[in-house]
Write an enzyme that holds these catalytic residues in place. Structure first.
Site, PDB file in Angstrom:
ATOM      1  N   LYS A  87     101.280  28.312 112.705  1.00 51.07           N
ATOM      2  CA  LYS A  87     102.010  29.549 113.012  1.00 51.07           C
ATOM      3  C   LYS A  87     102.117  29.708 114.527  1.00 51.07           C
ATOM      4  O   LYS A  87     101.118  29.735 115.227  1.00 51.07           O
ATOM      5  CB  LYS A  87     101.280  30.760 112.425  1.00 51.07           C
ATOM      6  CG  LYS A  87     101.620  31.018 110.968  1.00 51.07           C
ATOM      7  CD  LYS A  87     100.792  32.130 110.407  1.00 51.07           C
ATOM      8  CE  LYS A  87     101.443  33.483 110.564  1.00 51.07           C
ATOM      9  NZ  LYS A  87     100.623  34.553 109.963  1.00 51.07           N
TER      10      LYS A  87
HETATM   11  C1  E4P Z   1     101.861  37.334 108.131  1.00 53.54           C
HETATM   12  O1  E4P Z   1     101.636  36.165 108.082  1.00 53.54           O
HETATM   13  C2  E4P Z   1     100.949  38.341 108.689  1.00 53.54           C
HETATM   14  O2  E4P Z   1      99.647  37.798 108.623  1.00 53.54           O
HETATM   15  C3  E4P Z   1     100.884  39.615 107.938  1.00 53.54           C
HETATM   16  O3  E4P Z   1     101.762  39.642 106.845  1.00 53.54           O
HETATM   17  C4  E4P Z   1     100.864  40.847 108.762  1.00 53.54           C
HETATM   18  O4  E4P Z   1     100.733  41.958 107.911  1.00 53.54           O
HETATM   19  P1  E4P Z   1     100.242  43.395 108.400  1.00 53.54           P
HETATM   20  O5  E4P Z   1     101.400  44.096 109.031  1.00 53.54           O
HETATM   21  O6  E4P Z   1      99.814  44.070 107.141  1.00 53.54           O
HETATM   22  O7  E4P Z   1      99.102  43.169 109.354  1.00 53.54           O
END
Ligand code: E4P
Length: 228
Positions: A87
């Protein structure tokens, strides 16, 4: 649509794997640090454990801000396990890192995407996945799902193979909407996955079936007595 868990919690991942419906996992530095605190394990140990457990891909995020550092981290993560998708975060440095990593055959997922333009740029840089955060957009009073609709349509228009991974999901309706729009993947907290399984009418219906079956059983016991 593929279903991913958005967690680094080994117990939650093990449970979902046992349900037989899990296609992959996404983690981020917040989720990973939570699990490191909970288990007192190192980041790499947790990431490897997740890879051993899950059949599909496991997303692990870089924490550097500068592109060459992101590339170094990304290569290291990719070398850790063949299931790892790196990522990278949206921004100029992130785009440069994504371009380099993807040209080396390393799968990348550009995260922290909040607009269709950002998703288009991520795809052009060669990202295998884009992660638009719908819950955080909704929190600000913007329609997160509208961004998903735009990205899916644009990717369809140009036959872009980058997968749309709907992130920051907060409730089961988000999952339905993502599927209706044709998103490739929805990643969600374990609590949302649990809610997807449940329906009060299922519980009521099952109880009624079993109660009736029990009654029939006691009737069966009585029938020989009645016929004597
Ligand atoms: C995506 O890969 C992120 O880890 C995640 O969906 C972020 O979500 P949040 O807004 O609930 O922290």
């Amino acid at each position: 649509m593929k279903i991913f868990l958005d967690t680094a919690d080994i117990d939650e991942i093990r449970a979902a794997v046992n349900w037989g419906i899990l296609d992959g996992v996404t983690t981020n530095p917040t989720l990973l640090s939570k699990e490191m605190n909970r288990t007192r394990k190192e980041a790499r140990e947790i990431q490897l454990e997740i890879c051993e457990m899950v059949e599909g891909v496991v997303n692990a995020e870089v924490t550097s801000l500068e592109s060459s550092e992101m590339v170094r981290e990304g290569r290291e993560l990719a070398a850790l396990h063949k299931k790892i998708v790196v990522k990278t975060h949206m921004g100029i440095e992130g785009l440069q890192a994504t371009k380099t990593l993807s040209s080396e055959g390393i799968r990348t997922n550009m995260t922290l995407i909040f607009s269709a333009n950002q998703a288009l740029l991520a795809a052009k840089a060669g990202a295998s996945y884009v992660s638009p955060f719908i819950g955080r957009l909704d929190d600000l009073g913007h329609l997160g799902m509208e961004v998903i609709r735009q990205i899916v349509e644009i990717f369809d228009n140009y036959e872009i193979s980058t997968e749309v991974l709907v992130a920051s999901i907060r409730h089961p309706l988000h999952v339905i909407d993502a599927a209706l729009l044709g998103a490739d993947i929805a990643t969600m907290p374990f609590a949302v996955l649990e809610k997807m399984v449940k329906h009060p009418l299922t519980d009521i219906g099952l109880k009624r079936f079993l109660d009736d079956w029990k009654k029939a059983g006691s009737l069966e016991e009585k029938i020989p007595l009645l016929t004597k």
